[in-house]
Write an enzyme that holds these catalytic residues in place. Structure first.
Site, short mmCIF file in Angstrom:
data_model
loop_
_atom_site.label_atom_id
_atom_site.label_comp_id
_atom_site.label_asym_id
_atom_site.label_seq_id
_atom_site.Cartn_x
_atom_site.Cartn_y
_atom_site.Cartn_z
N TYR A 9 -5.99 -0.75 -7.04
CA TYR A 9 -5.40 -2.00 -6.54
C TYR A 9 -4.80 -1.87 -5.13
CZ TYR A 9 -0.88 -0.83 -9.05
OH TYR A 9 0.26 -0.27 -9.54
N GLU A 10 -4.59 -3.03 -4.51
CA GLU A 10 -4.20 -3.10 -3.09
C GLU A 10 -5.23 -2.39 -2.21
OE1 GLU A 10 -2.08 -5.17 -3.20
OE2 GLU A 10 -0.74 -4.78 -4.86
N GLY A 11 -6.48 -2.50 -2.59
CA GLY A 11 -7.55 -1.87 -1.81
C GLY A 11 -7.91 -0.51 -2.37
N ARG B 57 0.82 -1.22 0.00
CA ARG B 57 0.00 0.00 0.00
C ARG B 57 0.85 1.26 0.00
NH1 ARG B 57 -5.25 -1.98 3.71
NH2 ARG B 57 -6.19 -3.04 1.93
#
Lengths: 601, 601
Positions: free
Chosen positions: B440-442, B296
């Site tokens: 992406y990655e949340g 993140r």
């Protein structure tokens, strides 16, 4: 593949219930043809045509792009056939004058159709789209002969048009153009030069292309006062008016771009091409603005169409996709997870799309009514008022609807998460296609200067007052209605503040002209939010009044969306107001050299 | 083609002058190696490598994309050779532990390098980029044998890593995964299932790929409490630790996407692939978060890199492109028009990019220091404090820097006008590449729930207080300084309001959990602006103090940018504050069915 249904119910709300189009058409000369039945039939057929013919070509056109071979451009598969059906259906002539072969229906109807076209296939829509501006320029400024030669063909749709303005070294600053027009002695001109970014400059959809070209006469004054407008056909009409000799205008190359891949964006080379002066010499810029204003509203409608398309598909996904449980407890315990539409932040994104799209539709139709009045109203004073308001709102329609259009199509991607980034879903194409709308026909910055500098300040605020007075009257009339208090109170406050901010910038600009540019984009966005707030308040009033029948769900949803707009989008005016007031110093102090000191060695 | 120069002067300002990295490194165990000379040499070499090796492959990689043939993926031309140079240069091992072959330099140094990589070639950077998370997961949760087999190779860079989490029906909600892990009886597992969106899942840059895979054991509890983490190599290591037998994990297809075309986004099929449990059974989610938190912050740095790249190229264009005269009179009368950098609105766009990029760099380096402390500080209390702050800031770094990163790269396009939309200029690629970082990655929505729900409210506001107290102390210390009043006063007010808004949402959330989701994204954006305001105030203080030497232009530009941030970007907090307070009702009232009544028949 994305789906799309024309928002016919919402259009009925905006046109019939909110803006009283039936009465508007009834009193419009020529409008009597546009009876409710005719209008509904046209919209239904437009909905069918765009969904069944254009929509299936949108993703394939994006993937395929255009091909330039031996100077000829092939549009993506199916585009030509779709255009044939479009012409056969009589769509190009819908709102054109009967004297040039048009059906004489109001312009506003064509604008509704435009929304559907842009929502289903923007790249395709730009082939016929550019013809409108070209036709308008010829109608207003062309000679009778030019009208007979070109306008009828454009109206019929067998020929298409272009606007050739930009050159490699200039776009916004057209005073710098280098394209030359040399008289041939027989009343025509030889046009030579290079134009870039020419949408639909060359293609295989129509048998001829009518270029409207800005160029300079040999003795032209410097700058924008020395520009003339010419009509330069791809094929010169023969004695029967059919495409004859090939003219010296060719497509040099196609641009590779972020989006609208299905539309041919051409470099056009004019090599002693035969052209004909449109309007008086050196008055080309004024003629050009005739095209440009039509085109600008058209671009605003593109923003609208794309947001609606993105909204509909994001909504379908959000109802379908199961992911996580609602924070307040499972909503669909029998399923492995809840559909993501239960999550407040997903709703925030969907409502942002919905409120901008539906509000944008109100703005477009409000503006469309003005277009009808400017063209056809019998009363000169009414025409003048409509023209002033239209001038004021044109940059708002163009820039505000494309700025929020870009935001809204991006929210559509965001609702789909990672899938939004994948081509197959079609959501990222809306973003890529929407990106150009903030740029062409004058960037947002250019629209903002037009709004604040030309339209608002140059009229000493009088033009803006026309509009704020209308809002003021509306607020006064509804001031006593407790059911509308949540809308009328903030609207009245903003409306007053709009005038105050204008005064403040105007005063500052008297000392420093840079204050106009420094405040302009925030002023435009602020203006867009207040304008939409006015229209959402009117929508709320209308919905409120219609409650109690058998369409309560529709009217309640309308009220909920109005509330969302007021509570969740309108607060942005607080930021824009402060930034309008921030002044030029915050932008002008740093020197051009010092911008790069962090990385330049 | 876009150019790029690593912002070495600005990095020196942030690291040496503002955040005192030399002292930080001096007191960090292992940090003594990172003397100012070593740091400068590494940064200069990183600047050279990224500009000379990675930058020239950015546009070609975007055009070419990846190719899947016979189950093998070929990265774009030049990518493999660049990776070879990267490994030879020792870059992968820079900040890894010496016991696994690393150079043991602080993590913060690797993060600086990351910015340069993302700015020059994001798609390429994702091949080595994913290895960091995989290595971290193994370092923290792997057995000694796993460390020996895989970690050393990842550190060396001869193998790369992936994170295999998402499946077709679930991304955010990993409790729903279907991939199964069946014990083989010899201590290993057979992994079967399909993973999608696997970045660098298959490629030809390295001799082996180490997949870290979430899967469910046969007896696993339902949902997220039943997830385990496995290491699944593409080639099983042989007795010598070299790639041996081909494992049952293959790339089924490549995604066609909006951007990062040069990176292979793979559908990965696990067909009874041999895998090994990492960490305890059913505790995979915790292990996964080890990777995820690293990733993140990495994505936040991607946002930063892309804005810097876009800024530098927009600036070059704005200095060069001649268009229109300054409203207050010609600045370069000898030229046909003024360079567009004279226009206030162009400056507004450039300063937006500059203020976000430079402010983003401060935020990344502030966070990087925390990463160093969490890893290496000797004092447990100090480590704990750093960990709490890092947890708080991770979603801000990830989501705020990618949201404003997308805005800033779009401003870069806007500065170029129509040319920004054309591929050749490279500005639209920054936008397409940046678009994935918000997902992406949340997604931003997921980060916002993590921030407001997990980090802020679950700690009863204590974690946030750690940070607001630091800001409060800073404001108190500088309260008497008239030269800083324009920063300290608004900062102190915002800092207090941040706590109040948190309390307000927290109180509401006690009655209705949906209030958290309803406020979350606006709370995150608000938090991002206040955090940057704090850092810009510190930058202003530092610049103010350094005036009077021979770098006055640099420090004055820094002060001008700080002022721009306070006057032109910080007012956005007014909108976000109101939207945080708007409450859940504005989102939750409308029913899922009624969303579509405008278009559904």
């Amino acid at each position: 593949m994305p789906d799309y249904q024309a928002p016919l119910r919402d259009l009925r709300f905006v046109m019939d219930e909110m803006l009283d189009f039936p009465a508007h058409y009834a009193r419009l000369p020529g409008g009597e043809e546009a009876s409710p039945d005719v209008v509904n039939a046209i919209l239904a057929e437009g909905a069918r045509f765009t969904r069944e013919v254009l929509l299936p070509l949108n993703q394939s056109g994006d993937r395929e792009g255009c091909l330039l071979e031996g100077g000829e451009v092939k549009a993506p598969k199916g585009f030509k056939e779709a255009y044939r059906q479009y012409v056969e259906g009589g769509w190009p002539s819908l709102s054109a004058e009967p004297e040039f072969g048009g059906q004489g229906l109001p312009h506003s109807l064509g604008m509704v159709l435009s929304e559907m076209i842009c929502a289903t296939n923007l790249a395709w829509g730009m082939y016929p789209g550019l013809s409108h501006g070209a036709a308008d320029a010829l109608r207003h400024h062309g000679s009778d002969e030019q009208k007979a030669s070109y306008l009828t063909k454009l109206v019929e749709g067998v020929w298409t048009g272009t606007m050739c303005l930009t050159e490699p070294h200039c776009g916004t600053d057209l005073g710098l153009i280098k394209t030359r027009a040399v008289p041939t002695g027989d009343g025509a001109y030889e046009i030579s030069g290079t134009k870039i970014f020419i949408s639909a400059g060359e293609h295989d959809l129509a048998e001829n292309i009518v270029h409207l070209v800005l160029a300079k006469l040999p003795d032209a004054p410097e700058g924008s006062k020395g520009i003339s407008l010419f009509v330069v056909p791809k094929f010169l009409p023969d004695a029967d008016g059919n495409p004859g000799e090939r003219n010296g205008v060719t497509c040099g190359s196609l641009e590779h771009k972020m989006g609208i891949h299905g539309n041919a964006t051409c470099v056009m080379n004019f090599d002693a091409a035969r052209g004909f002066l449109v309007g008086p010499p050196n008055k080309g810029l004024a003629c050009m603005f005739t095209m440009m204003n039509v085109a600008r509203i058209g671009v605003g409608i593109q923003g609208l169409g794309l947001m609606e398309a993105s909204f509909q598909n994001a909504l379908a996904y959000a109802r379908d996709r199961l992911q996580m449980r609602a924070l307040s407890g499972a909503r669909e315990p029998a399923k492995p997870a809840d559909p993501i539409i239960v999550h407040p932040d997903v709703r925030r994104m969907l409502l942002t799309q919905k409120a901008f799209a539906e509000g944008g539709r109100m703005l477009v139709m409000y503006t469309a009514k003005l277009v009808d009045l400017v063209e056809h109203d019998q009363d000169a004073a009414e025409r003048e008022r409509a023209e002033a308001l239209l001038g004021l709102l044109t940059p708002v329609v163009k820039a505000f609807l494309t700025e929020v259009g870009f935001e809204a199509t991006n929210e559509g991607v965001q609702v789909l998460g990672g899938h939004g980034f994948i081509r197959e879903w079609g959501m990222e194409q809306f973003v890529r296609d929407a990106r150009i709308t903030r740029l062409y026909e004058g960037t947002t910055g250019v629209q903002a200067l037009d709004l604040l500098g030309r339209k608002v300040l140059m009229s000493q605020g009088e033009t803006l007052k026309l509009f704020t007075k209308e809002i003021h009257k509306f607020c006064q009339a509804k001031a006593g209605d407790p059911a509308l208090k949540e809308f009328i109170e903030p609207l009245a406050k903003l409306n007053a503040e709009w005038g105050e901010l204008t005064m403040e910038v105007g005063m500052k600009a008297m000392h420093d002209r840079e204050e106009v540019g420094a405040a302009s984009v925030d002023f435009l966005m602020y203006s867009g939010y207040v304008t939409l707030a006015y229209l959402w308040a009117r929508a709320a009033k209308q919905a409120q009044r219609s409650l109690g029948g058998d369409e309560d769900a529709f009217y309640k949803a309308k009220l909920d969306t109005a509330r969302f707009f007021y509570q969740r989008l309108l607060p942005r005016t607080r930021a824009h107001a402060q930034m309008i007031q921030a002044g030029a110093a915050s932008l002008m102090t740093i020197s051009a050299e010092d911008f790069g000191l962090g990385f330049e060695i």
